[in-house]
Enzyme design. Structure first.
Site, PDB file in Angstrom:
ATOM      1  N   ASP A 290       1.058  -1.162  -0.042  1.00 22.79           N
ATOM      2  CA  ASP A 290       0.152  -0.028   0.001  1.00 22.79           C
ATOM      3  C   ASP A 290       0.616   1.638  -0.138  1.00 22.79           C
ATOM      4  O   ASP A 290       2.087   1.283   0.033  1.00 22.79           O
ATOM      5  CB  ASP A 290      -0.824  -0.278   1.092  1.00 22.79           C
ATOM      6  CG  ASP A 290      -2.328   0.679   0.987  1.00 22.79           C
ATOM      7  OD1 ASP A 290      -2.369   1.225  -0.389  1.00 22.79           O
ATOM      8  OD2 ASP A 290      -2.974   0.868   1.593  1.00 22.79           O
TER       9      ASP A 290
HETATM   10  C1  NOJ Z   1      -4.248   4.072   0.150  1.00 22.49           C
HETATM   11  C2  NOJ Z   1      -5.274   2.783   0.599  1.00 22.49           C
HETATM   12  O1  NOJ Z   1      -4.778   2.460   1.293  1.00 22.49           O
HETATM   13  C3  NOJ Z   1      -5.379   1.917  -1.186  1.00 22.49           C
HETATM   14  O2  NOJ Z   1      -7.045   1.620  -0.642  1.00 22.49           O
HETATM   15  C4  NOJ Z   1      -4.994   2.692  -2.225  1.00 22.49           C
HETATM   16  O3  NOJ Z   1      -5.602   1.350  -3.684  1.00 22.49           O
HETATM   17  C5  NOJ Z   1      -3.778   3.539  -2.569  1.00 22.49           C
HETATM   18  N1  NOJ Z   1      -3.867   4.108  -1.229  1.00 22.49           N
HETATM   19  C6  NOJ Z   1      -3.920   3.491  -3.452  1.00 22.49           C
HETATM   20  O4  NOJ Z   1      -3.974   5.161  -4.028  1.00 22.49           O
END
Ligand code: NOJ
Length: 762
Positions: A290
């Site tokens: 993430d």
């Molecule tokens: C953080 C989020 O937790 C995740 O769900 C998302 O896909 C990513 N950012 C990318 O934007």
């Protein structure tokens, strides 16, 4: 451009001609992919390989405290494997062109985005979608999302989010399918099928990414990014199934979660990423972190970036989102002998394989046809699907004296800060939607009313009394904060002229979703004041509730005449709400998340274990039973709950036998009759309980459901076949087994109101 020797179609045709089975064909394909990737990797420098593991953000949507810089130079130097969150096929094509025309090996890029509940056509938020209990509708939603996103250049979506959540304080509850692992698994499969289509070969089929692996929804006290600490038994029995279902459905990628598991961030948790995901579940696809989570391991107190990158790679991570730790530190770590080149090669191979499976090596502009944007985005067909699906997700929580549906007559006052808030219809994660193109609730209701009913309107209140609080809640969708007193006076003037009041209240869009945890789950203060004042007029009041999570609605339940929970219904909310409000569509949504009576009850969920001292009464305080001094254990609205305009009556529960023989089956059935005046859908739910087992088992668990349509006056027999598989669970040795003995079978309209019978499993 790099040429791939044979296209998939040739293999399929060859397979058919030669009479091979599908697995033979896919073995050939795998061998061909392997040969291709090996040859390509043979030409790559170490730095270029590390480049493939690097996934910076394009910056159109930022979800962390860090930002990546300009991408062009990095692309030319082959220092990225892809990027994410850039909107617009022309911009994306320009970046892809740099990769395939100006970099040394011309390796195409993955183009990711958070396409979570639609692209330009926005569907209801995922929590709402799950309340339809309609897996085909969800698959259709994902298919349309893939068609639109791919038409705009995207080949990889960071969806589905399948984190089980039992704590409404966590704002990201809005992004998942609720609290149940069985239902969550069905939803997970539907999303994957919809995004990836049959083969990933079509130019409208994109790579799905199941997230956030794992247990992210169980963060302590519902505070986002917080610690998770859970027994393996609970993981296996209650939390892991939806991720596994996505893997079994062939999801092409997995995103690890921010939280720690057993003290180690998921990002670098070898047990999770390798032993479980790769070895036990045989996941062969791409594993991405993430946002910036390798770098965040420093704040976790694990290691600074260089060491964290080593740990993440060794644990099984392939791609580093945003941290740039893989790109900038692994070369040195390799020299120092902290990692092996094979580990880098394995990760690089998986990134290249994902590109290969998408067909990007054959055609890097596969998703770059600029003509598709005009033809395939926000089309009438997609919008009508979104409207129909949205109306399936609304949950009728209360309907005193059949106030709803409203007649198309007289004067209707539509009041509240959500009534004409164009920017707030879609909910979180709707980066690609253009609010100016879709209607508001007011417009939808006015258009449905035509000249038959007069629709009066007043904003009535701000979201919060306090401007600063409102600003924080509104986030990236700023709201105009006006004088509360003036708004209320105007609303009361408007209400005084009306026959019925419809109050559109609740959370604004960004009050749920990422980093939107709350400790107070009531409707915000200014809107509560408005609602109370409206009720004092003595006129009938319908509460149209906008929310991304369960709210505490005790007062509203006791005082408001009707409550229709419309969540965030997407770009077609206005028309979809009008369809239900005026009875064109009978509401059929059923909650997939428990609505508590008090924040103090959280986490609260239907499939809980009993204690040794279960509460015998639940209404009065029982000393030395497991209960609270000041609140019952019961939710306000249980899992599976949702009313209809019509009345579904359940007959007696019948079972084919009181014994389930070994390797045999048993049928449970019930006759459901629509005794009301409207046609409508009902979701008939099956729950089971294992009375005694080696490890304590939940008081009930969803094991099946049927969504049936009954015309007024019609009846239908609903049958469920129960086999040993439905009785299985993970025991204390984590073996998936069933134990012979006594079981309860329950069928009903929600998890509370059920008919029960017992049987013995041999
Ligand atoms: C953080 C989020 O937790 C995740 O769900 C998302 O896909 C990513 N950012 C990318 O934007």
């Amino acid at each position: 451009m790099i040429t791939v020797k044979k296209a998939r179609l040739c293999y399929v045709l060859l397979g058919i001609l030669l009479g091979c089975s599908c697995s033979d064909v896919s073995r050939d394909e795998a061998a061909e992919m392997d040969r291709f990737v090996t040859e390509l990797m043979g030409k790559m420098t170490l730095h270029e390989k590390l480049g493939q593991l690097n996934l910076p953000s394009g910056g159109d949507m930022v979800t962390g405290t860090v930002m990546n810089g300009e991408l062009s130079d990095m692309i030319r130097k082959q220092e990225i494997g892809g990027f994410f969150n850039v909107k617009g096929v022309r911009r994306i094509n320009a970046l892809q062109r740099l990769a395939v025309e100006e970099s040394r090996l011309k390796i195409p890029l993955l183009v990711g985005a958070d396409v979570i509940h639609g692209y330009e056509t926005i569907f209801p938020i995922p929590l709402a979608l799950s309340c339809s209990w309609d897996t085909l509708a969800i698959e259709r939603m994902a298919r349309i999302s893939a068609i639109e996103a791919s038409a705009d250049g995207i080949n990889w979506t960071f969806s589905p989010m399948v984190d089980i959540c039992r704590d409404a304080r966590w704002g990201r509850i809005a992004e998942g399918s609720g609290e149940d692992p069985y239902l969550g698994s069905l939803m997970a499969r539907a999303y994957v099928r919809g995004y990836q289509g049959n083969s990933l070969q079509g130019n409208d089929e994109i790579l799905a990414c199941v997230k956030h692996f794992a247990l992210y929804g169980a963060s302590e006290s519902g505070r986002d990014y917080n610690t998770v600490d859970m027994s393996r038994l609970r993981m296996y029995n209650e939390y892991l199934a939806p991720y596994k279902a996505a893997v079994d459905a062939g999801v092409g990628s997995v995103m690890s979660s921010f939280n720690i598991i057993d003290g180690i961030p998921a990002t670098a948790n070898k047990w999770l990423l390798t032993d479980l995901l790769r070895d036990e579940w045989s996941f062969g696809g791409l594993l991405v972190t993430d946002y910036n989570s390798i770098a965040e391991m420093a704040s976790h107190g694990i290691a600074p970036l260089k060491e964290a990158s080593v740990r993440a790679l060794k644990a099984g991570t392939d791609m580093d989102m945003v941290s740039c730790g893989f790109l900038n530190t692994l070369e040195e770590s390799l020299k120092e002998g902290k990692i092996m080149e094979d580990q880098i090669n394995t990760a690089c191979r998986r990134v290249l394989e994902a590109k290969y499976k998408l067909g990007l090596f054959s055609n890097p502009y596969k998703y770059g046809d600029t003509l598709r944007v005009k033809e395939q985005l926000y089309t009438a067909e997609h919008r009508s699907a979104a409207r129909a699906i949205a109306s399936e997700t609304f949950v009728l929580l209360k309907n005193e004296n059949h106030l709803l549906p409203l007649g198309l007559k007289g004067k209707i006052a539509l009041v509240g800060p959500m009534a004409d808030a164009r920017n707030n219809m879609c909910g979180m994660w709707s980066m690609a939607c253009t609010a100016s193109r879709h209607g508001t609730l007011l417009e939808g209701i006015r258009s449905a009313a035509g000249d038959k009913a007069e629709i009066l309107y007043a904003k009535g209140s701000n979201v919060y009394e306090d401007a600063e609080m409102e600003k924080a809640a509104a986030g990236i969708r700023p709201l105009e904060h006006e004088d509360n007193r003036k708004l209320l006076d105007e609303a009361l003037r408007v209400a005084s002229r009306a026959d019925v009041i419809v109050a559109a209240l609740g959370e604004c869009a960004e009050m749920s979703g990422e980093s939107a945890s709350r400790t107070n789950l009531e409707i915000p203060d200014a809107q509560q004041n408005l609602l109370k004042a409206l009720l004092k007029t003595g006129k009938p009041v319908v509460l149209l509730l906008f929310t991304g999570r369960p709210l505490v609605l005790n007062w509203e339940d006791a005082n408001v005449h009707s409550i229709l929970n419309v969540w965030f219904g997407g770009s077609e909310t206005g028309d979809a709400v009008a369809d239900v409000l005026f009875g064109k569509v009978t509401p059929s949504g059923k909650l997939t998340t428990t609505f508590p009576r008090s924040v103090g009850q959280l986490p609260l969920f239907y499939n809980h274990l009993n204690t040794g001292r279960p509460d015998p009464d639940n209404r009065v305080f029982n000393r030395y039973a497991s209960n609270y001094l000041d609140e019952s254990n019961e939710p306000l609205y249980p899992f599976g709950f949702g009313l209809s305009y019509t009345d579904f009556v359940y007959g007696d529960l019948q079972i084919s036998s009181e014994t389930l023989p070994k390797n045999g089956e048993l049928t449970a059935s019930v006759t459901v009759t629509n005794k009301g005046n409207y046609d409508g859908y009902e979701t008939v739910q099956l729950y089971l309980r294992d009375i005694y087992a080696e490890v304590a088992r939940p008081v009930k668990e969803l094991k099946g459901f049927e969504r049936i349509f009954l015309k007024s006056g019609e009846s239908c027999d609903v049958k469920f076949v129960i086999t040993e598989d439905d009785l299985k669970f993970y025991n204390s040795e984590l073996h998936y087994i069933y134990e012979p003995g006594e079981f309860e079978i329950m069928i009903g309209t929600n998890s509370r109101d059920v008919k029960t019978k017992c049987f013995i499993a041999k």
